[in-house]
Scaffold this motif. Structure first.
Motif, PDB file in Angstrom:
ATOM      1  N   VAL A  37      30.028 -62.330  -8.139  1.00  0.00           N
ATOM      2  CA  VAL A  37      30.091 -62.666  -9.569  1.00  0.00           C
ATOM      3  C   VAL A  37      31.270 -61.943 -10.231  1.00  0.00           C
ATOM      4  CG1 VAL A  37      28.891 -62.381 -11.774  1.00  0.00           C
ATOM      5  CG2 VAL A  37      27.666 -63.298  -9.799  1.00  0.00           C
ATOM      6  N   ILE A  38      31.411 -60.648  -9.988  1.00  0.00           N
ATOM      7  CA  ILE A  38      32.507 -59.888 -10.604  1.00  0.00           C
ATOM      8  C   ILE A  38      33.857 -60.439 -10.157  1.00  0.00           C
ATOM      9  CG2 ILE A  38      33.685 -57.643 -10.652  1.00  0.00           C
ATOM     10  CD1 ILE A  38      30.857 -56.352 -10.489  1.00  0.00           C
ATOM     11  N   GLY A  39      34.035 -60.580  -8.844  1.00  0.00           N
ATOM     12  CA  GLY A  39      35.308 -61.069  -8.316  1.00  0.00           C
ATOM     13  C   GLY A  39      35.644 -62.468  -8.771  1.00  0.00           C
ATOM     14  N   THR A  40      34.645 -63.345  -8.793  1.00  0.00           N
ATOM     15  CA  THR A  40      34.861 -64.724  -9.231  1.00  0.00           C
ATOM     16  C   THR A  40      35.181 -64.772 -10.715  1.00  0.00           C
ATOM     17  OG1 THR A  40      33.417 -65.547  -7.477  1.00  0.00           O
ATOM     18  CG2 THR A  40      33.831 -67.029  -9.324  1.00  0.00           C
ATOM     19  N   ALA A  41      34.427 -63.996 -11.504  1.00  0.00           N
ATOM     20  CA  ALA A  41      34.665 -63.964 -12.954  1.00  0.00           C
ATOM     21  C   ALA A  41      36.064 -63.450 -13.281  1.00  0.00           C
ATOM     22  CB  ALA A  41      33.609 -63.102 -13.642  1.00  0.00           C
ATOM     23  N   GLY A  43      38.606 -63.907 -11.403  1.00  0.00           N
ATOM     24  CA  GLY A  43      39.581 -64.815 -10.817  1.00  0.00           C
ATOM     25  C   GLY A  43      40.304 -64.253  -9.601  1.00  0.00           C
ATOM     26  N   TRP A  44      39.678 -63.309  -8.915  1.00  0.00           N
ATOM     27  CA  TRP A  44      40.297 -62.706  -7.746  1.00  0.00           C
ATOM     28  C   TRP A  44      40.374 -63.698  -6.591  1.00  0.00           C
ATOM     29  CZ3 TRP A  44      37.478 -57.343  -7.198  1.00  0.00           C
ATOM     30  CH2 TRP A  44      37.827 -56.520  -8.280  1.00  0.00           C
ATOM     31  N   SER A  45      41.286 -63.452  -5.668  1.00  0.00           N
ATOM     32  CA  SER A  45      41.368 -64.264  -4.456  1.00  0.00           C
ATOM     33  C   SER A  45      40.220 -63.860  -3.521  1.00  0.00           C
ATOM     34  CB  SER A  45      42.720 -64.077  -3.767  1.00  0.00           C
ATOM     35  OG  SER A  45      42.866 -62.740  -3.344  1.00  0.00           O
ATOM     36  N   ASN A  46      40.046 -64.633  -2.461  1.00  0.00           N
ATOM     37  CA  ASN A  46      38.899 -64.445  -1.565  1.00  0.00           C
ATOM     38  C   ASN A  46      38.811 -63.047  -0.957  1.00  0.00           C
ATOM     39  OD1 ASN A  46      38.370 -67.093  -2.109  1.00  0.00           O
ATOM     40  ND2 ASN A  46      38.816 -67.838  -0.060  1.00  0.00           N
ATOM     41  N   ALA A  47      39.913 -62.511  -0.462  1.00  0.00           N
ATOM     42  CA  ALA A  47      39.862 -61.225   0.250  1.00  0.00           C
ATOM     43  C   ALA A  47      39.311 -60.089  -0.628  1.00  0.00           C
ATOM     44  CB  ALA A  47      41.224 -60.871   0.820  1.00  0.00           C
ATOM     45  N   PRO A  48      39.829 -59.887  -1.842  1.00  0.00           N
ATOM     46  CA  PRO A  48      39.258 -58.800  -2.655  1.00  0.00           C
ATOM     47  C   PRO A  48      37.803 -59.060  -3.059  1.00  0.00           C
ATOM     48  CG  PRO A  48      41.322 -59.605  -3.630  1.00  0.00           C
ATOM     49  CD  PRO A  48      41.018 -60.465  -2.448  1.00  0.00           C
ATOM     50  N   VAL A  49      37.434 -60.317  -3.246  1.00  0.00           N
ATOM     51  CA  VAL A  49      36.043 -60.639  -3.590  1.00  0.00           C
ATOM     52  C   VAL A  49      35.128 -60.251  -2.427  1.00  0.00           C
ATOM     53  CG1 VAL A  49      34.393 -62.489  -4.092  1.00  0.00           C
ATOM     54  CG2 VAL A  49      36.617 -62.479  -5.221  1.00  0.00           C
ATOM     55  N   VAL A 103      32.964 -68.035   3.115  1.00  0.00           N
ATOM     56  CA  VAL A 103      34.375 -68.357   3.322  1.00  0.00           C
ATOM     57  C   VAL A 103      34.555 -69.725   3.980  1.00  0.00           C
ATOM     58  CG1 VAL A 103      36.447 -67.640   4.607  1.00  0.00           C
ATOM     59  CG2 VAL A 103      35.147 -65.955   3.309  1.00  0.00           C
ATOM     60  N   VAL A 104      33.641 -70.105   4.882  1.00  0.00           N
ATOM     61  CA  VAL A 104      33.818 -71.379   5.601  1.00  0.00           C
ATOM     62  C   VAL A 104      33.258 -72.598   4.863  1.00  0.00           C
ATOM     63  CG1 VAL A 104      33.950 -70.285   7.869  1.00  0.00           C
ATOM     64  CG2 VAL A 104      31.762 -71.179   7.074  1.00  0.00           C
ATOM     65  N   VAL A 105      32.383 -72.393   3.873  1.00  0.00           N
ATOM     66  CA  VAL A 105      31.903 -73.544   3.092  1.00  0.00           C
ATOM     67  C   VAL A 105      33.055 -74.000   2.203  1.00  0.00           C
ATOM     68  CG1 VAL A 105      30.312 -74.329   1.296  1.00  0.00           C
ATOM     69  CG2 VAL A 105      29.462 -72.884   3.150  1.00  0.00           C
ATOM     70  N   PRO A 106      33.528 -75.216   2.416  1.00  0.00           N
ATOM     71  CA  PRO A 106      34.700 -75.690   1.659  1.00  0.00           C
ATOM     72  C   PRO A 106      34.510 -75.591   0.143  1.00  0.00           C
ATOM     73  CG  PRO A 106      34.142 -77.229   3.415  1.00  0.00           C
ATOM     74  CD  PRO A 106      33.022 -76.221   3.346  1.00  0.00           C
ATOM     75  N   GLY A 107      35.411 -74.856  -0.501  1.00  0.00           N
ATOM     76  CA  GLY A 107      35.426 -74.751  -1.957  1.00  0.00           C
ATOM     77  C   GLY A 107      34.452 -73.762  -2.558  1.00  0.00           C
ATOM     78  N   ALA A 108      33.574 -73.147  -1.758  1.00  0.00           N
ATOM     79  CA  ALA A 108      32.538 -72.271  -2.315  1.00  0.00           C
ATOM     80  C   ALA A 108      33.118 -71.055  -3.027  1.00  0.00           C
ATOM     81  CB  ALA A 108      31.570 -71.821  -1.227  1.00  0.00           C
ATOM     82  N   MET A 109      34.115 -70.440  -2.424  1.00  0.00           N
ATOM     83  CA  MET A 109      34.688 -69.225  -3.015  1.00  0.00           C
ATOM     84  C   MET A 109      35.500 -69.522  -4.274  1.00  0.00           C
ATOM     85  SD  MET A 109      33.751 -66.531  -1.211  1.00  0.00           S
ATOM     86  CE  MET A 109      34.950 -65.256  -1.552  1.00  0.00           C
ATOM     87  N   ASP A 110      35.950 -70.741  -4.423  1.00  0.00           N
ATOM     88  CA  ASP A 110      36.758 -71.114  -5.586  1.00  0.00           C
ATOM     89  C   ASP A 110      35.985 -71.945  -6.601  1.00  0.00           C
ATOM     90  OD1 ASP A 110      39.053 -69.900  -4.417  1.00  0.00           O
ATOM     91  OD2 ASP A 110      39.297 -71.674  -3.145  1.00  0.00           O
ATOM     92  N   ALA A 111      34.695 -72.128  -6.381  1.00  0.00           N
ATOM     93  CA  ALA A 111      33.907 -73.063  -7.188  1.00  0.00           C
ATOM     94  C   ALA A 111      33.656 -72.583  -8.614  1.00  0.00           C
ATOM     95  CB  ALA A 111      32.577 -73.366  -6.497  1.00  0.00           C
ATOM     96  N   PHE A 118      28.887 -73.035  -5.763  1.00  0.00           N
ATOM     97  CA  PHE A 118      28.973 -71.582  -5.592  1.00  0.00           C
ATOM     98  C   PHE A 118      27.596 -70.993  -5.328  1.00  0.00           C
ATOM     99  CE2 PHE A 118      28.577 -67.324  -7.427  1.00  0.00           C
ATOM    100  CZ  PHE A 118      29.567 -66.639  -6.743  1.00  0.00           C
ATOM    101  N   TRP A 119      26.630 -71.281  -6.197  1.00  0.00           N
ATOM    102  CA  TRP A 119      25.298 -70.692  -6.081  1.00  0.00           C
ATOM    103  C   TRP A 119      24.546 -71.234  -4.873  1.00  0.00           C
ATOM    104  CZ3 TRP A 119      24.600 -66.322  -8.303  1.00  0.00           C
ATOM    105  CH2 TRP A 119      25.335 -66.014  -9.456  1.00  0.00           C
ATOM    106  N   GLY A 120      24.721 -72.509  -4.584  1.00  0.00           N
ATOM    107  CA  GLY A 120      24.074 -73.090  -3.398  1.00  0.00           C
ATOM    108  C   GLY A 120      24.615 -72.478  -2.118  1.00  0.00           C
TER     109      GLY A 120
END
Length: 155
Positions: A37-41, A43-49, A103-111, A118-120
């Motif tokens: 939640v913090i990383g997504t809010a 707008g961080w990229s996947n690695a730091p999240v 990471v492998v669910v398409p679009g989940a980290m950027d949703a 994202f939540w699913g």
């Protein structure tokens, strides 16, 4: 007090393993969700999240165990050693699996946080982590390690 649980080596049930895994999952999920939640809010990229989520999962996972041990009257030094011994492998496996799924669910980290994707995906990742970690915890408990180390303090 004997904490080896060697007598339980042949008696470890799936219920015991699931209970230990659920305890671990609870602590991990708190940190995992908070990190995502913090990383997504922000707008961080996947690695730091992922890094933030893993760090917070370990912190909250250990903290949950420490609270129980401290309530049981275990001193801080011993409680920390017990928590590290009991939870490290379980948390590590859980974090590899649930972050891997995210990471492998398409679009989940950027949703985004308002997205059902994202939540699913996050809920699915925690379920998969539970399913993968439960047999590992069963094996570890059977060896007198992991959750078996702190089991005597839960009563």
């Amino acid at each position: 007090m004997d904490h080896s649980h060697a007598g339980h080596a042949g008696k470890v049930t799936w219920r015991m393993a699931a209970s230990a895994t659920l305890h671990c999952l609870t602590g991990c999920a708190i940190g995992e969700v908070l990190g995502m939640v913090i990383g997504t809010a922000l707008g961080w990229s996947n690695a730091p999240v992922v890094v933030l989520s893993v760090v917070l999962a370990f912190v909250s996972g250990y903290a949950l165990t420490l609270v129980g041990l401290r309530k049981a009257g275990v001193d801080w030094r011993k409680a920390v050693r017990l928590a590290l011994a009991a939870d490290t492998l379980s948390i590590l496996v859980m974090e590899i699996v649930d972050n891997g799924v995210m990471v492998v669910v398409p679009g989940a980290m950027d949703a985004g946080l308002a997205s059902a994707l994202f939540w699913g995906a996050l809920a699915f990742s925690l379920l998969v982590a539970f399913l993968v970690t439960t047999p590992i915890n069963r094996w570890i408990i059977g060896k007198g390690k992991g959750h078996a180390v702190v089991h005597a303090y839960h009563h």
